[in-house]
Design an enzyme around this catalytic site. Sequence first.
Site, PDB file in Angstrom:
ATOM      1  CG  HIS A   1       4.163   4.769   9.087  1.00 12.83           C
ATOM      2  ND1 HIS A   1       3.424   3.795   8.456  1.00 12.83           N
ATOM      3  CD2 HIS A   1       4.526   5.639   8.108  1.00 12.83           C
ATOM      4  CE1 HIS A   1       3.331   4.067   7.163  1.00 12.83           C
ATOM      5  NE2 HIS A   1       3.989   5.176   6.927  1.00 12.83           N
TER       6      HIS A   1
ATOM      7  CG  ASN B   1       6.862   3.399   3.891  1.00  9.36           C
ATOM      8  OD1 ASN B   1       6.406   3.648   2.788  1.00  9.36           O
ATOM      9  ND2 ASN B   1       6.207   3.617   5.006  1.00  9.36           N
TER      10      ASN B   1
ATOM     11  CG  HIS C   1       7.856   7.697   5.022  1.00  5.33           C
ATOM     12  ND1 HIS C   1       7.482   7.400   3.739  1.00  5.33           N
ATOM     13  CD2 HIS C   1       6.773   7.438   5.788  1.00  5.33           C
ATOM     14  CE1 HIS C   1       6.213   6.991   3.727  1.00  5.33           C
ATOM     15  NE2 HIS C   1       5.759   7.003   4.970  1.00  5.33           N
TER      16      HIS C   1
ATOM     17  CB  CYS D   1       2.829  10.163   1.210  1.00  2.00           C
ATOM     18  SG  CYS D   1       1.135  10.807   1.211  1.00  2.00           S
TER      19      CYS D   1
ATOM     20  NE  ARG E   1      -1.099   2.473   2.914  1.00  4.83           N
ATOM     21  CZ  ARG E   1      -0.575   3.577   3.427  1.00  4.83           C
ATOM     22  NH1 ARG E   1      -0.541   4.695   2.711  1.00  4.83           N
ATOM     23  NH2 ARG E   1      -0.038   3.583   4.639  1.00  4.83           N
ATOM     24  CG  ASP E   2       3.089   4.374   3.044  1.00  2.00           C
ATOM     25  OD1 ASP E   2       2.832   5.276   2.226  1.00  2.00           O
ATOM     26  OD2 ASP E   2       3.578   4.606   4.162  1.00  2.00           O
TER      27      ASP E   2
HETATM   28  P1  HMG Z   1     -13.246  14.072  -2.764  1.00  2.00           P
HETATM   29  O1  HMG Z   1     -12.998  14.490  -4.176  1.00  2.00           O
HETATM   30  O2  HMG Z   1     -13.414  15.124  -1.720  1.00  2.00           O
HETATM   31  O3  HMG Z   1     -14.482  13.046  -2.658  1.00  2.00           O
HETATM   32  O4  HMG Z   1     -12.076  13.088  -2.334  1.00  2.00           O
HETATM   33  P2  HMG Z   1     -15.959  13.136  -3.111  1.00  2.00           P
HETATM   34  O5  HMG Z   1     -16.765  12.459  -2.048  1.00  2.00           O
HETATM   35  O6  HMG Z   1     -16.335  14.541  -3.516  1.00  2.00           O
HETATM   36  O7  HMG Z   1     -15.980  12.199  -4.412  1.00  2.00           O
HETATM   37  C1  HMG Z   1     -15.252  12.526  -5.587  1.00  2.00           C
HETATM   38  C2  HMG Z   1     -15.221  11.305  -6.491  1.00  2.00           C
HETATM   39  O8  HMG Z   1     -14.492  10.243  -5.851  1.00  2.00           O
HETATM   40  C3  HMG Z   1     -16.601  10.743  -6.778  1.00  2.00           C
HETATM   41  O9  HMG Z   1     -16.526  10.150  -8.064  1.00  2.00           O
HETATM   42  C4  HMG Z   1     -16.752   9.672  -5.741  1.00  2.00           C
HETATM   43  O10 HMG Z   1     -17.630   8.655  -6.125  1.00  2.00           O
HETATM   44  C5  HMG Z   1     -15.338   9.112  -5.668  1.00  2.00           C
HETATM   45  P3  HMG Z   1     -17.053  10.925  -9.376  1.00  2.00           P
HETATM   46  O11 HMG Z   1     -18.487  11.266  -9.075  1.00  2.00           O
HETATM   47  O12 HMG Z   1     -16.182  12.153  -9.518  1.00  2.00           O
HETATM   48  O13 HMG Z   1     -16.849   9.920 -10.464  1.00  2.00           O
HETATM   49  N1  HMG Z   1     -15.039   8.498  -4.378  1.00  2.00           N
HETATM   50  C6  HMG Z   1     -14.484   7.284  -4.244  1.00  2.00           C
HETATM   51  N2  HMG Z   1     -14.113   6.370  -5.156  1.00  2.00           N
HETATM   52  C7  HMG Z   1     -13.590   5.228  -4.688  1.00  2.00           C
HETATM   53  N3  HMG Z   1     -13.415   4.965  -3.366  1.00  2.00           N
HETATM   54  C8  HMG Z   1     -13.786   5.861  -2.444  1.00  2.00           C
HETATM   55  C9  HMG Z   1     -14.348   7.081  -2.875  1.00  2.00           C
HETATM   56  N4  HMG Z   1     -14.813   8.169  -2.225  1.00  2.00           N
HETATM   57  C10 HMG Z   1     -15.230   9.021  -3.156  1.00  2.00           C
HETATM   58  N5  HMG Z   1     -13.602   5.587  -1.153  1.00  2.00           N
HETATM   59  C11 HMG Z   1     -11.261  11.226  -1.058  1.00  2.00           C
HETATM   60  C12 HMG Z   1     -12.055  12.520  -1.052  1.00  2.00           C
HETATM   61  C13 HMG Z   1     -11.011  10.847   0.379  1.00  2.00           C
HETATM   62  C14 HMG Z   1     -12.075  10.156  -1.755  1.00  2.00           C
HETATM   63  C15 HMG Z   1      -9.927  11.462  -1.835  1.00  2.00           C
HETATM   64  O14 HMG Z   1      -9.322  12.606  -1.310  1.00  2.00           O
HETATM   65  C16 HMG Z   1      -8.988  10.306  -1.733  1.00  2.00           C
HETATM   66  O15 HMG Z   1      -9.263   9.225  -2.239  1.00  2.00           O
HETATM   67  N6  HMG Z   1      -7.820  10.503  -1.086  1.00  2.00           N
HETATM   68  C17 HMG Z   1      -6.868   9.430  -0.886  1.00  2.00           C
HETATM   69  C18 HMG Z   1      -5.568   9.975  -0.462  1.00  2.00           C
HETATM   70  C19 HMG Z   1      -4.598   8.860  -0.148  1.00  2.00           C
HETATM   71  O16 HMG Z   1      -4.896   7.687  -0.264  1.00  2.00           O
HETATM   72  N7  HMG Z   1      -3.372   9.275   0.238  1.00  2.00           N
HETATM   73  C20 HMG Z   1      -2.319   8.367   0.546  1.00  2.00           C
HETATM   74  C21 HMG Z   1      -2.523   7.636   1.834  1.00  2.00           C
HETATM   75  S1  HMG Z   1      -2.061   8.598   3.297  1.00  2.00           S
HETATM   76  C22 HMG Z   1      -0.406   8.186   3.551  1.00  2.00           C
HETATM   77  O17 HMG Z   1       0.208   7.603   2.707  1.00  2.00           O
HETATM   78  C23 HMG Z   1       0.225   8.485   4.875  1.00  2.00           C
HETATM   79  C24 HMG Z   1       0.374   7.249   5.749  1.00  2.00           C
HETATM   80  O18 HMG Z   1       1.179   6.265   5.126  1.00  2.00           O
HETATM   81  C25 HMG Z   1       0.997   7.635   7.078  1.00  2.00           C
HETATM   82  C26 HMG Z   1       2.334   8.343   6.947  1.00  2.00           C
HETATM   83  O19 HMG Z   1       3.167   7.987   6.122  1.00  2.00           O
HETATM   84  O20 HMG Z   1       2.529   9.256   7.751  1.00  2.00           O
HETATM   85  C27 HMG Z   1      -1.000   6.628   6.048  1.00  2.00           C
HETATM   86 MG    MG Z   2       3.538   6.329   5.047  1.00  2.00          MG
END
Ligand code: HMG
Ligand code: MG
Length: 290
Positions: A210, A252, A212, A243, A15-16
């Site tokens: 966690h 990571n 990086h 990320c 994933r990450d």
């Molecule tokens: P948004 O644009 O505000 O959402 O995004 P929305 O509700 O307005 O929907 C927009 C579109 O997305 C719509 O589709 C929804 O159906 C669809 P459209 O009508 O345009 O065709 N949608 C989805 N599709 C699939 N699955 C869903 C979903 N929800 C809405 N669950 C949202 C908000 C949260 C969806 C978006 O911002 C997003 O997906 N963000 C993901 C960000 C992410 O994954 N970042 C990386 C992970 S964090 C990280 O890596 C840090 C970590 O490792 C810790 C660390 O390292 O410190 C965890």
């Molecule tokens: Mg991370």
Amino acid sequence: MNLPASVKIVEVGPRDGLQNEARALSPEVRAELIRLLGEAGLRAIEIGSFTSEKWIPQMAGSGEVLRRVLQMRGSEKISYPALVPNLRGLEDALAAGAAEIAVFAAASETFSRSNINCGIAESIARFRAVAERARAAGVAVRGYVSCALGCPYEGEIAPAEVARVARMLHTLGCYEISLGDTIGAGTPDAAAAMLECVCADIPAAQLAAHFHDTRGRALENVRAALQLGVRVVDSAVAGLGGCPYAPGASGNLATEKLVGMLDELGIAHGVDAEKLGRAGEYIRAQLAAS
Ligand code: HMG
Ligand code: MG
């Protein structure tokens, strides 16, 4: 020195790691990586995320990844958490057979908005609804706090803010909270100060580290966390990833490096280094293939 007899590794490479590689891999390849990681002895493997494909195309097909993994699994007890940002993601995860999910908040308001398009308070309200529904379905919920040691947009983050967000995740029912040094800005002193602040409210046994490895300090930071009672460490095979919404975040901490250090310290981890090496070779070859 307060070092433990054993540590649990949460493998986050599928994933990450893969979410930030330029090349998106098929669900089949990702499932095979997860199989190899399980064969190497990892017992908690984050399989992907149920996020919008428009935001994170590399994680498209995570439902299929999970279905394949569940079909291939043997008799070992392995947990396969998946990241979920909202109720839509939870429903997709449940439909694919998820028994564990992870919600992901941030200690930085700007990062939260860049990453999930809402502020911290709104994200917690969303996650509360997700956790309630997950609990009703018998699904365990892990929590993340990103930017625990610095933010790509806001710079330094106060330990009290990390503690505040961690507390909210704890209150809404996360069984474990992973504190993310998203951009790898941490030092052992900063990690210790942040952890001491968080531990005032949450037992160290319910926290995970966690890190990086942006500045090559992840191992030192892990040691600092272990000395403060943390017993769960996240890492990614082959040091994959970063990320996509944290400019400058490199991979990571590599699981191989973590396993090497734990071996040197005589801390048990349950991973077969040779088989882990094979999983690393597999994924490197897949990412290099044109
Ligand atoms: P948004 O644009 O505000 O959402 O995004 P929305 O509700 O307005 O929907 C927009 C579109 O997305 C719509 O589709 C929804 O159906 C669809 P459209 O009508 O345009 O065709 N949608 C989805 N599709 C699939 N699955 C869903 C979903 N929800 C809405 N669950 C949202 C908000 C949260 C969806 C978006 O911002 C997003 O997906 N963000 C993901 C960000 C992410 O994954 N970042 C990386 C992970 S964090 C990280 O890596 C840090 C970590 O490792 C810790 C660390 O390292 O410190 C965890
Ligand atoms: Mg991370």
